[in-house]
Write an enzyme that holds these catalytic residues in place. Structure first.
Site, PDB file in Angstrom:
ATOM      1  N   HIS A   1      -4.914 -29.607  15.137  1.00  0.00           N
ATOM      2  CA  HIS A   1      -4.993 -28.876  13.697  1.00  0.00           C
ATOM      3  C   HIS A   1      -4.744 -27.172  14.146  1.00  0.00           C
ATOM      4  CE1 HIS A   1      -8.840 -27.127  13.968  1.00  0.00           C
ATOM      5  NE2 HIS A   1      -9.461 -28.130  14.481  1.00  0.00           N
TER       6      HIS A   1
ATOM      7  N   CYS B   1     -12.014 -31.062  18.348  1.00  0.00           N
ATOM      8  CA  CYS B   1     -10.678 -31.000  17.879  1.00  0.00           C
ATOM      9  C   CYS B   1      -9.808 -30.033  19.001  1.00  0.00           C
ATOM     10  CB  CYS B   1     -10.617 -30.606  16.479  1.00  0.00           C
ATOM     11  SG  CYS B   1     -11.183 -31.786  15.423  1.00  0.00           S
TER      12      CYS B   1
END
Length: 206
Positions: A166, A182
């Protein structure tokens, strides 16, 4: 002298190949592609890219990892993400990765892609950081959203891994281990990766 130089170059190339991802120089560096822009109604701010080490600027590099084009390789040690291209090349992006205790490795696939996604912190993250409880129902999309301009959702055989590729407004975190697992990219880079990667793409995290 020439033989010694050739031997040194060969030795460096071999060492790189043994590490698992072979890259030899850059064909193009996209340092000028981090200016402000309007995207889906949001004004994406420019990044002071001169403050980001040049190795983490998006660039096309020679790549010889053996994976088929369209594969995504995440190198958590050197903080690079590779999107494999045909003919021995890849797009390389600088990334931020999980901090100590939140590292992970394995194989997954891109199950979904979202533009300007809603971010919902997991329950375990809220327990660690109670101040995030206000986002239990989701943090609305926008410039300060933790997932940035785009998110690619990673699944494996057991389902949702909980991990994402992301964007992030925190460009200074690129090249560092600061996340909860992440993989972060600068917003301008995740937009580029989003446009290249297909749903179903294989993702290998090393």
């Amino acid at each position: 002298m020439r033989m010694k130089t050739l031997a040194l170059v060969a030795g460096l190339a071999l060492a790189t190949a043994v590490s698992g991802c072979s890259t030899f120089g850059s064909y193009k560096v996209f340092s000028s592609d981090y200016g402000s822009r309007t995207d889906a109604g949001y004004r994406l701010p420019s990044i002071p890219i001169y403050k980001v080490p040049k190795q983490y600027h998006r660039q096309i590099v020679a790549y010889d990892g053996g994976e088929k084009p369209g594969t995504i390789i995440v190198d958590t040690t050197d903080k690079f993400l590779y999107f494999v291209l045909p003919e021995g090349q890849a797009v390389r992006y600088g990334i931020g990765v999980g901090r100590e205790g939140f590292e992970w490795k394995g194989t997954a696939r891109v199950a979904a892609k979202r533009e300007w996604p809603v971010w919902t912190p997991p329950a375990e993250m809220i327990r660690r950081q109670p101040e995030l409880a206000k986002y239990r129902g989701g943090m609305k999309p926008g410039i300060t959203n933790a997932l940035g301009a785009r998110a690619l959702y990673l699944y494996n055989k057991r389902g949702d891994t909980g991990y994402r590729l992301h964007g992030t407004p925190e460009w200074a975190s690129i090249g560092k281990a600061m996340s909860s697992g992440c993989i972060r990219l600068m917003n301008q880079d995740i937009i580029d990766l989003y446009d290249r990667a297909e749903v179903g793409a294989k993702v290998i995290v090393r």
